[in-house]
Design an enzyme around this catalytic site. Structure first.
Site, PDB file in Angstrom:
ATOM      1  N   ILE A 105      49.541  56.431  69.705  1.00  0.00           N
ATOM      2  CA  ILE A 105      49.699  56.642  71.150  1.00  0.00           C
ATOM      3  C   ILE A 105      50.518  57.916  71.399  1.00  0.00           C
ATOM      4  O   ILE A 105      50.203  58.712  72.285  1.00  0.00           O
ATOM      5  CB  ILE A 105      50.372  55.417  71.820  1.00  0.00           C
ATOM      6  CG1 ILE A 105      49.584  54.137  71.504  1.00  0.00           C
ATOM      7  CG2 ILE A 105      50.487  55.622  73.338  1.00  0.00           C
ATOM      8  CD1 ILE A 105      50.253  52.845  71.962  1.00  0.00           C
ATOM      9  N   LYS A 155      61.875  43.875  71.146  1.00  0.00           N
ATOM     10  CA  LYS A 155      61.326  44.631  72.280  1.00  0.00           C
ATOM     11  C   LYS A 155      61.960  44.129  73.582  1.00  0.00           C
ATOM     12  O   LYS A 155      62.356  44.922  74.434  1.00  0.00           O
ATOM     13  CB  LYS A 155      59.799  44.503  72.336  1.00  0.00           C
ATOM     14  CG  LYS A 155      59.065  45.310  71.265  1.00  0.00           C
ATOM     15  CD  LYS A 155      59.184  46.808  71.507  1.00  0.00           C
ATOM     16  CE  LYS A 155      58.349  47.646  70.560  1.00  0.00           C
ATOM     17  NZ  LYS A 155      58.560  49.094  70.719  1.00  0.00           N
ATOM     18  N   GLU A 210      51.390  33.525  61.944  1.00  0.00           N
ATOM     19  CA  GLU A 210      52.590  32.965  62.585  1.00  0.00           C
ATOM     20  C   GLU A 210      53.094  33.880  63.701  1.00  0.00           C
ATOM     21  O   GLU A 210      52.965  35.100  63.609  1.00  0.00           O
ATOM     22  CB  GLU A 210      53.738  32.888  61.560  1.00  0.00           C
ATOM     23  CG  GLU A 210      53.530  31.937  60.417  1.00  0.00           C
ATOM     24  CD  GLU A 210      53.673  30.489  60.843  1.00  0.00           C
ATOM     25  OE1 GLU A 210      54.449  30.225  61.781  1.00  0.00           O
ATOM     26  OE2 GLU A 210      52.996  29.644  60.238  1.00  0.00           O
ATOM     27  N   GLY A 211      53.702  33.291  64.691  1.00  0.00           N
ATOM     28  CA  GLY A 211      54.438  34.083  65.702  1.00  0.00           C
ATOM     29  C   GLY A 211      53.539  34.789  66.698  1.00  0.00           C
ATOM     30  O   GLY A 211      54.009  35.621  67.475  1.00  0.00           O
ATOM     31  N   TYR A 225      59.628  41.044  66.294  1.00  0.00           N
ATOM     32  CA  TYR A 225      59.100  42.185  67.062  1.00  0.00           C
ATOM     33  C   TYR A 225      59.307  41.970  68.555  1.00  0.00           C
ATOM     34  O   TYR A 225      59.858  42.812  69.261  1.00  0.00           O
ATOM     35  CB  TYR A 225      57.597  42.324  66.750  1.00  0.00           C
ATOM     36  CG  TYR A 225      56.884  43.388  67.553  1.00  0.00           C
ATOM     37  CD1 TYR A 225      57.017  44.730  67.217  1.00  0.00           C
ATOM     38  CD2 TYR A 225      56.067  43.051  68.627  1.00  0.00           C
ATOM     39  CE1 TYR A 225      56.360  45.708  67.949  1.00  0.00           C
ATOM     40  CE2 TYR A 225      55.409  44.025  69.356  1.00  0.00           C
ATOM     41  CZ  TYR A 225      55.561  45.349  69.011  1.00  0.00           C
ATOM     42  OH  TYR A 225      54.910  46.320  69.740  1.00  0.00           O
ATOM     43  N   ASP A 245      59.097  62.216  64.107  1.00  0.00           N
ATOM     44  CA  ASP A 245      58.250  61.171  63.514  1.00  0.00           C
ATOM     45  C   ASP A 245      58.526  61.145  62.011  1.00  0.00           C
ATOM     46  O   ASP A 245      58.598  62.206  61.383  1.00  0.00           O
ATOM     47  CB  ASP A 245      56.766  61.493  63.777  1.00  0.00           C
ATOM     48  CG  ASP A 245      55.875  60.275  63.647  1.00  0.00           C
ATOM     49  OD1 ASP A 245      55.167  59.967  64.609  1.00  0.00           O
ATOM     50  OD2 ASP A 245      55.892  59.630  62.568  1.00  0.00           O
ATOM     51  N   ASN A 246      58.684  59.972  61.441  1.00  0.00           N
ATOM     52  CA  ASN A 246      58.926  59.915  59.987  1.00  0.00           C
ATOM     53  C   ASN A 246      57.623  59.745  59.207  1.00  0.00           C
ATOM     54  O   ASN A 246      57.636  59.560  57.993  1.00  0.00           O
ATOM     55  CB  ASN A 246      59.925  58.795  59.633  1.00  0.00           C
ATOM     56  CG  ASN A 246      59.347  57.413  59.840  1.00  0.00           C
ATOM     57  OD1 ASN A 246      58.238  57.257  60.365  1.00  0.00           O
ATOM     58  ND2 ASN A 246      60.088  56.388  59.436  1.00  0.00           N
ATOM     59  N   ALA A 290      58.579  55.608  68.865  1.00  0.00           N
ATOM     60  CA  ALA A 290      58.736  55.283  67.444  1.00  0.00           C
ATOM     61  C   ALA A 290      58.999  53.788  67.321  1.00  0.00           C
ATOM     62  O   ALA A 290      59.828  53.247  68.057  1.00  0.00           O
ATOM     63  CB  ALA A 290      59.912  56.059  66.854  1.00  0.00           C
ATOM     64  N   ASN A 315      47.134  45.658  74.409  1.00  0.00           N
ATOM     65  CA  ASN A 315      46.561  46.082  73.125  1.00  0.00           C
ATOM     66  C   ASN A 315      45.827  47.419  73.271  1.00  0.00           C
ATOM     67  O   ASN A 315      44.723  47.460  73.807  1.00  0.00           O
ATOM     68  CB  ASN A 315      45.657  44.984  72.572  1.00  0.00           C
ATOM     69  CG  ASN A 315      46.474  43.803  72.100  1.00  0.00           C
ATOM     70  OD1 ASN A 315      47.172  43.169  72.897  1.00  0.00           O
ATOM     71  ND2 ASN A 315      46.448  43.522  70.823  1.00  0.00           N
TER      72      ASN A 315
HETATM   73  C1  UD1 Z   1      49.364  44.448  69.372  1.00  0.00           C
HETATM   74  C2  UD1 Z   1      50.044  45.696  68.846  1.00  0.00           C
HETATM   75  C3  UD1 Z   1      51.494  45.701  69.260  1.00  0.00           C
HETATM   76  C4  UD1 Z   1      51.564  45.546  70.765  1.00  0.00           C
HETATM   77  C5  UD1 Z   1      50.871  44.251  71.165  1.00  0.00           C
HETATM   78  C6  UD1 Z   1      50.828  44.050  72.672  1.00  0.00           C
HETATM   79  C7  UD1 Z   1      49.257  46.698  66.773  1.00  0.00           C
HETATM   80  C8  UD1 Z   1      49.331  46.679  65.290  1.00  0.00           C
HETATM   81  N1  UD1 Z   1      49.962  45.735  67.387  1.00  0.00           N
HETATM   82  O1  UD1 Z   1      49.859  43.268  68.725  1.00  0.00           O
HETATM   83  O2  UD1 Z   1      52.099  46.928  68.879  1.00  0.00           O
HETATM   84  O3  UD1 Z   1      52.906  45.521  71.154  1.00  0.00           O
HETATM   85  O4  UD1 Z   1      49.519  44.323  70.749  1.00  0.00           O
HETATM   86  O5  UD1 Z   1      50.092  42.889  72.960  1.00  0.00           O
HETATM   87  O6  UD1 Z   1      48.629  47.536  67.357  1.00  0.00           O
HETATM   88  N2  UD1 Z   1      43.636  40.210  63.608  1.00  0.00           N
HETATM   89  C9  UD1 Z   1      42.642  39.743  62.747  1.00  0.00           C
HETATM   90  N3  UD1 Z   1      42.370  40.481  61.630  1.00  0.00           N
HETATM   91  C10 UD1 Z   1      43.023  41.638  61.319  1.00  0.00           C
HETATM   92  C11 UD1 Z   1      44.029  42.103  62.211  1.00  0.00           C
HETATM   93  C12 UD1 Z   1      44.318  41.361  63.335  1.00  0.00           C
HETATM   94  O7  UD1 Z   1      42.044  38.693  62.979  1.00  0.00           O
HETATM   95  O8  UD1 Z   1      42.718  42.253  60.289  1.00  0.00           O
HETATM   96  C13 UD1 Z   1      43.944  39.426  64.820  1.00  0.00           C
HETATM   97  C14 UD1 Z   1      45.406  39.068  64.910  1.00  0.00           C
HETATM   98  O9  UD1 Z   1      45.692  37.900  64.183  1.00  0.00           O
HETATM   99  C15 UD1 Z   1      45.578  38.934  66.428  1.00  0.00           C
HETATM  100  C16 UD1 Z   1      44.585  39.933  67.002  1.00  0.00           C
HETATM  101  O10 UD1 Z   1      43.677  40.232  65.955  1.00  0.00           O
HETATM  102  O11 UD1 Z   1      45.250  37.636  66.847  1.00  0.00           O
HETATM  103  C17 UD1 Z   1      45.262  41.211  67.439  1.00  0.00           C
HETATM  104  O12 UD1 Z   1      46.106  41.634  66.390  1.00  0.00           O
HETATM  105  P1  UD1 Z   1      46.845  43.049  66.388  1.00  0.00           P
HETATM  106  O13 UD1 Z   1      45.871  44.141  66.586  1.00  0.00           O
HETATM  107  O14 UD1 Z   1      47.712  43.087  65.172  1.00  0.00           O
HETATM  108  O15 UD1 Z   1      47.650  43.001  67.759  1.00  0.00           O
HETATM  109  P2  UD1 Z   1      48.813  42.116  68.398  1.00  0.00           P
HETATM  110  O16 UD1 Z   1      49.482  41.224  67.424  1.00  0.00           O
HETATM  111  O17 UD1 Z   1      48.243  41.538  69.643  1.00  0.00           O
END
Ligand code: UD1
Length: 307
Positions: free
Chosen positions: A12, A149, A272-273, A145, A31-32, A76, A174
């Site tokens: 972003i 936040k 989880e979470g 997380y 940025d690291n 970051a 997302n």
């Molecule tokens: C994401 C963002 C986070 C943001 C949040 C706001 C990322 C990595 N995370 O978290 O920074 O603050 O939205 O809502 O961009 N999933 C799968 N398979 C995979 C990866 C993910 O099934 O390989 C599922 C996850 O379990 C989840 C969904 O897809 O249910 C979205 O996951 P992810 O993209 O990691 O986003 P959030 O956890 O919603």
């Protein structure tokens, strides 16, 4: 006018940097490169880039003194819920302590900034039943997380009120689009899906796919950030989203159609979470003039074209 973007080589952040350069601002990036990539920054000759960690307090203080930015965008972060569960202490040091230290330094030195924008997350809302989420909906942060936040939002807003600093917070839902790094298992799901579709890799679906998210194309996010900056808003929180709820199953189906190819899916237990359902009320942003330009289909098509 000068802007500092932490995480400016990230997904972003780099889109924001492009926009700020186009608006004629001088831009400084820290940025690291933990998830970011210098290739993401298009106008490298016009941007000052420091490859540094925002947790390097001395460096950050010196940078603020030397650069004297008008606008600070704090992007970051350890950006993944699942990653924060694996690395809670590291997440905390980036997502909270580094932000707090910067605020404290700005307060102590009376650094004359025009806006300090902190990027929080929809994850703060947790699994409470009210939907769509409004900025004043109850919160229930479920992961390190989300806790970091939310707590950091409170610091940012309280510092704004108590010490008269022009601070503002946004809650990203997302975000997806070009430049999102798919290389980690903790990457955003749409970058992983794109990689799997492109390279015929199996996709691991956590849970049954009924979890919902509000996916917003990165260009709309940049539109929102810039509107917030231009409005000189302070001490407020804004959802940044598309305003539509879609299940992961529906997203996979739409993306398979857009890509004209099907995905090989491996099932795994839910993480989880995690939040079960997520969708935003974006009324507050609309009042600033925000219009979503990218539907999920249009955004996915554009993303796929460039993938
Ligand atoms: C994401 C963002 C986070 C943001 C949040 C706001 C990322 C990595 N995370 O978290 O920074 O603050 O939205 O809502 O961009 N999933 C799968 N398979 C995979 C990866 C993910 O099934 O390989 C599922 C996850 O379990 C989840 C969904 O897809 O249910 C979205 O996951 P992810 O993209 O990691 O986003 P959030 O956890 O919603």
């Amino acid at each position: 006018m000068k802007a500092l973007v932490t995480g400016g080589a990230g997904f972003i952040g780099s889109h924001l940097v492009d926009h700020l350069v186009a608006e004629g601002l001088d831009v400084v990036v820290v940025d690291n490169l933990s998830m970011g990539d210098l290739h993401n920054v298009k106008h490298q000759d016009e941007v000052t880039i420091y490859v540094e960690d925002v947790r390097n307090e001395k460096f950050m203080q010196q940078l603020l003194q030397e650069e004297q930015p008008d606008y600070i965008y704090f992007l970051a972060a350890v950006a993944s819920v699942a990653d924060s569960i694996e690395r809670p202490a590291e997440t905390h040091s980036v997502n909270q302590t580094a932000v707090f230290n910067m605020l404290e330094y700005i307060r102590k030195t009376n650094l004359p900034i025009k806006q300090f924008l902190f990027t929080s997350s929809a994850a703060v809302y947790g699994n409470l039943p009210e939907l769509p989420k409004k900025e004043d909906s109850r919160v229930d942060p479920l992961s390190p997380y989300a806790i970091d936040k939310y707590a950091t939002e409170r610091f940012v807003l309280a510092y704004g009120e108590l010490y008269d600093l022009p601070t503002v917070c946004v809650r990203f839902f997302n975000v997806y689009g070009p430049g999102q790094n798919p290389s980690s298992p903790y990457s955003g799901v749409l970058s992983i899906l794109t990689d799997c579709l492109n390279n015929k890799k199996p996709f691991t679906l956590y849970g049954d796919g009924s979890q919902t998210r509000d996916f917003v194309y990165v260009e709309d996010v940049i539109q929102a950030l810039w509107l917030i900056t231009k409005s000189d808003t302070e001490h407020e929180v804004f959802n940044i989203a598309n305003g539509n709820e879609a299940s992961l199953n529906a997203i996979i189906e739409t993306y398979e159609k857009v890509a004209g190819t099907s995905l090989q899916i491996k099932k795994a237990p839910g993480r989880e979470g995690e939040v079960k359902r997520s969708v935003a009320n974006i009324g507050k942003l609309i009042k600033l003039g925000y219009t979503t330009k990218w539907s999920l289909e249009a955004g996915l098509s554009k993303y796929w074209e460039g993938a």
